[in-house]
Motif scaffolding. Structure first.
Motif, PDB file in Angstrom:
ATOM      1  N   UNK A   1       0.817  -1.218   0.000  1.00 34.43           N
ATOM      2  CA  UNK A   1       0.000   0.000   0.000  1.00 34.43           C
ATOM      3  C   UNK A   1       0.847   1.262   0.000  1.00 34.43           C
ATOM      4  N   UNK A   2       2.001   1.212   0.658  1.00 36.12           N
ATOM      5  CA  UNK A   2       2.825   2.405   0.809  1.00 36.12           C
ATOM      6  C   UNK A   2       4.053   2.411  -0.097  1.00 36.12           C
ATOM      7  N   UNK A   3       4.091   1.529  -1.065  1.00 38.19           N
ATOM      8  CA  UNK A   3       5.234   1.494  -1.975  1.00 38.19           C
ATOM      9  C   UNK A   3       5.230   2.701  -2.910  1.00 38.19           C
ATOM     10  N   UNK A   4       6.377   3.357  -3.011  1.00 43.20           N
ATOM     11  CA  UNK A   4       6.532   4.472  -3.938  1.00 43.20           C
ATOM     12  C   UNK A   4       6.578   3.986  -5.384  1.00 43.20           C
ATOM     13  N   UNK A   5       6.837   2.699  -5.574  1.00 43.25           N
ATOM     14  CA  UNK A   5       6.957   2.150  -6.923  1.00 43.25           C
ATOM     15  C   UNK A   5       5.626   2.087  -7.660  1.00 43.25           C
ATOM     16  N   UNK A   6       4.542   1.848  -6.947  1.00 45.23           N
ATOM     17  CA  UNK A   6       3.257   1.604  -7.596  1.00 45.23           C
ATOM     18  C   UNK A   6       2.534   2.896  -7.951  1.00 45.23           C
TER      19      UNK A   6
END
Length: 174
Positions: free
Chosen positions: A137-142
């Motif tokens: 949910x908190x991934x900067x990648x997505x």
């Protein structure tokens, strides 16, 4: 697995970087909860904003992947990231949301609730309480997301004939 009249859940999350290499839709007793799907994406974006992250935008391809997988799990009585034929989740996502760049990446969160209908806060809070789900949910990648929430009042297989809600969140960037 805990089941009961109150909301019980089972969660699984995976994220996999892969290099170059509103209404109700019913079928077989399974009903889709599209209005709840939109509320879950809204809640995810509120959480991301509170952490200084960009919003996830709805992706038609990831949405189709999520619906296909949730429906397959409900109709065939299993709960897993792997497809019914044993293929890994990223191969399923690649069919609907193929790479456009070498930096293609995808992830998936699953949740299962027994009993009464979960709300968006319950779904997102459950994921935030689990480190692998929280990471997705908190991934900067997505940058993109697709969500499917399906209900079967008498789900078979691993669901034991009980009222069950299955949630699939597919996330990605390309």
């Amino acid at each position: 697995m805990v089941r009961g009249a109150t909301i019980a859940l089972a969660l699984v999350a995976l994220a996999l970087p892969v290099g170059a290499a509103a209404g109700s839709d019913t079928q077989s007793g399974v009903a889709r909860e599209q209005s709840l799907e939109g509320l879950v994406l809204q809640r995810i974006n509120e959480v991301r904003a509170a952490h200084g992250l960009n919003r996830l935008t709805a992706s038609t391809g990831l949405g189709r992947a999520a619906v296909t997988h949730s429906r397959s799990m409900m109709e065939n009585g299993f709960f897993a990231h792997e497809s019914r034929n044993g293929a890994p989740f990223w191969q399923r996502l690649k069919t609907f949301y193929g790479p456009r760049t070498r930096g293609w990446t995808v992830g998936e969160n699953l949740a299962m609730f027994g009993g009464s209908k979960p709300d968006a806060n319950a779904i997102v809070e459950a994921w935030m309480a689990s480190p692998p789900h929280r990471a997705n949910l908190l991934s900067k990648l997505f940058a993109n997301a697709g969500i499917a929430i399906l209900h079967d009042p008498a789900a078979g297989g691993v669901y034991g004939g009980l009222s069950t809600w299955v949630v699939t969140l597919d996330v990605g960037a390309r």
